[in-house]
Motif scaffolding. Structure first.
Motif, PDB file in Angstrom:
ATOM      1  N   TYR A 123     -32.598  14.350  51.432  1.00 28.79           N
ATOM      2  CA  TYR A 123     -33.618  15.215  52.023  1.00 28.79           C
ATOM      3  C   TYR A 123     -34.820  15.355  51.082  1.00 28.79           C
ATOM      4  O   TYR A 123     -35.972  15.420  51.530  1.00 28.79           O
ATOM      5  N   TYR A 124     -34.554  15.387  49.791  1.00 34.62           N
ATOM      6  CA  TYR A 124     -35.632  15.514  48.800  1.00 34.62           C
ATOM      7  C   TYR A 124     -36.563  14.304  48.849  1.00 34.62           C
ATOM      8  O   TYR A 124     -37.792  14.448  48.930  1.00 34.62           O
TER       9      TYR A 124
ATOM     10  N   ALA B 193     -38.492  14.128  51.982  1.00 36.51           N
ATOM     11  CA  ALA B 193     -39.596  15.087  51.940  1.00 36.51           C
ATOM     12  C   ALA B 193     -40.777  14.516  51.147  1.00 36.51           C
ATOM     13  O   ALA B 193     -41.937  14.653  51.562  1.00 36.51           O
TER      14      ALA B 193
ATOM     15  N   GLN C 103     -44.405  13.789  52.610  1.00 35.99           N
ATOM     16  CA  GLN C 103     -45.561  14.419  51.959  1.00 35.99           C
ATOM     17  C   GLN C 103     -46.644  13.380  51.670  1.00 35.99           C
ATOM     18  O   GLN C 103     -47.828  13.612  51.936  1.00 35.99           O
TER      19      GLN C 103
ATOM     20  N   ARG D 253     -41.748  19.776  54.757  1.00 36.17           N
ATOM     21  CA  ARG D 253     -41.221  21.114  54.464  1.00 36.17           C
ATOM     22  C   ARG D 253     -39.849  21.313  55.121  1.00 36.17           C
ATOM     23  O   ARG D 253     -38.942  21.909  54.527  1.00 36.17           O
TER      24      ARG D 253
ATOM     25  N   GLN E  59     -37.627  19.064  55.644  1.00 33.91           N
ATOM     26  CA  GLN E  59     -36.618  18.312  54.897  1.00 33.91           C
ATOM     27  C   GLN E  59     -36.292  18.981  53.559  1.00 33.91           C
ATOM     28  O   GLN E  59     -35.123  19.010  53.145  1.00 33.91           O
ATOM     29  N   ILE E  60     -37.291  19.522  52.896  1.00 34.49           N
ATOM     30  CA  ILE E  60     -37.013  20.148  51.601  1.00 34.49           C
ATOM     31  C   ILE E  60     -36.221  21.440  51.774  1.00 34.49           C
ATOM     32  O   ILE E  60     -35.422  21.821  50.909  1.00 34.49           O
TER      33      ILE E  60
ATOM     34  N   ALA F 168     -32.814  20.294  51.821  1.00 37.67           N
ATOM     35  CA  ALA F 168     -32.393  19.918  50.469  1.00 37.67           C
ATOM     36  C   ALA F 168     -31.960  21.136  49.669  1.00 37.67           C
ATOM     37  O   ALA F 168     -31.004  21.078  48.886  1.00 37.67           O
TER      38      ALA F 168
ATOM     39  N   ILE G  73     -36.139  20.264  43.086  1.00 40.13           N
ATOM     40  CA  ILE G  73     -36.169  20.559  44.514  1.00 40.13           C
ATOM     41  C   ILE G  73     -36.971  21.830  44.780  1.00 40.13           C
ATOM     42  O   ILE G  73     -37.791  21.886  45.698  1.00 40.13           O
TER      43      ILE G  73
ATOM     44  N   LEU H   8     -40.736  21.151  44.414  1.00 43.10           N
ATOM     45  CA  LEU H   8     -41.324  20.473  45.563  1.00 43.10           C
ATOM     46  C   LEU H   8     -41.457  21.431  46.740  1.00 43.10           C
ATOM     47  O   LEU H   8     -42.453  21.409  47.461  1.00 43.10           O
ATOM     48  N   ALA H   9     -40.454  22.284  46.914  1.00 39.12           N
ATOM     49  CA  ALA H   9     -40.535  23.275  47.987  1.00 39.12           C
ATOM     50  C   ALA H   9     -41.745  24.189  47.787  1.00 39.12           C
ATOM     51  O   ALA H   9     -42.479  24.494  48.739  1.00 39.12           O
TER      52      ALA H   9
END
Length: 277
Positions: A221-222, A225, A229, A238, A240-241, A244, A260, A263-264
């Motif tokens: 998922y990371y 994402a 992005q 968003r 997908q993160i 994650a 993680i 990135l979120a």
């Protein structure tokens, strides 16, 4: 005598003894049943402990699983597949030396090719976690040269990515995908490989297939994402993160929980900035 015939013969003999016992007296027959069942439980106690341990692990009770697998191991009649499972649990909790011993014992005690390969693959994982990365990689490379199956393709393809050998990894992961295009690990490796090489459209296409299989680790998922992005699809990234954040990291991973979360936060800030424009 073939093992199956031998097992059937034993069953026939046991049933015959029980029948003869009941013919003499019902109490003799009942006593024989108790003795035979007790003997079966005692001689198969390792497998019974291991099966209960696997069930506990599947239910999320890792502590109970470890207790039961330790009992299976100490019974001295543990099967190689159960010992490998116990070693994997030990890796998960960081007992690397003990896990290493488990796999080494399997290598010295069995001649079954599938068990030997599984032990070698897991031993390479232990060595990687022990920061013996060259040794781990060389071992996997040797296995990959001799064996072509889904498990080996998945393991070595991932280790090549971790080593940063991205072009070589891509060739191998494409070969793996041609071998088995429905295996989640192989698909995930190829998707991540595409992302690492900046081939975002191909990464997006492959990650769509990966996510449809609901992977259990956060890495899928990371990296999806990140792919989204970079393709400018922030809202999808968003989503997908967020997934994650709910998943655990794989046993071997270059990521941390902080990666993680960062990135979120970045995706959140990007969205906030767009709303202000």
């Amino acid at each position: 005598m073939p093992p199956m015939i031998k097992s059937l013969l034993k069953i026939v003999i046991v049933l015959a003894v029980i029948v003869i016992g009941f013919n003499y007296h019902w109490m003799i027959g009942a006593a024989l049943v108790v003795v035979i069942v007790g003997y079966f439980v005692y001689t198969n106690r390792s497998s019974l402990y291991a099966q209960r341990g696997n069930l506990a692990y599947m239910k999320g009770d890792r502590d109970q699983a470890l207790i039961l697998m330790e009992k299976a191991y100490r019974s001295k009649s543990i099967q190689p597949k159960h010992q490998i499972g116990y070693g994997y649990l030990l890796m998960k909790i960081g007992e690397l030396s003990k896990a290493e011993n488990m796999f080494e014992e399997v290598l010295h005690q069995t001649t079954a090719r599938d068990m030997l390969m599984q032990a070698r693959l897991n031993l390479a994982t232990v060595h990687w976690l022990q920061n013996k990365q060259d040794e781990a990689y060389s071992s996997l490379q040797e296995i990959a040269q001799d064996v072509k199956n889904t498990l080996v393709y998945g393991n070595f393809g991932y280790f090549q990515i971790l080593r940063g050998e991205l072009e070589a990894a891509l060739a191998y992961n494409l070969e793996a995908y041609a071998y088995n295009d429905s295996d989640l690990t192989i698909m995930d490796n190829l998707a991540q490989n595409y992302y690492m090489l900046g081939r975002l459209d191909e990464a997006d296409e492959m990650y769509t297939k990966v996510i449809a299989k609901t992977p259990k680790h956060a890495e899928s998922y990371y990296y999806y994402a990140l792919t989204l992005q970079k393709l400018g699809r922030t809202q999808e990234a968003r989503e997908q993160i967020e997934k994650a954040l709910e998943k655990e990291l794989a046993l071997i991973t270059p990521l941390t929980r902080e990666d993680i979360e960062l990135l979120a936060n970045d995706l959140g800030r990007d969205d906030a900035g767009q709303d202000q424009v």
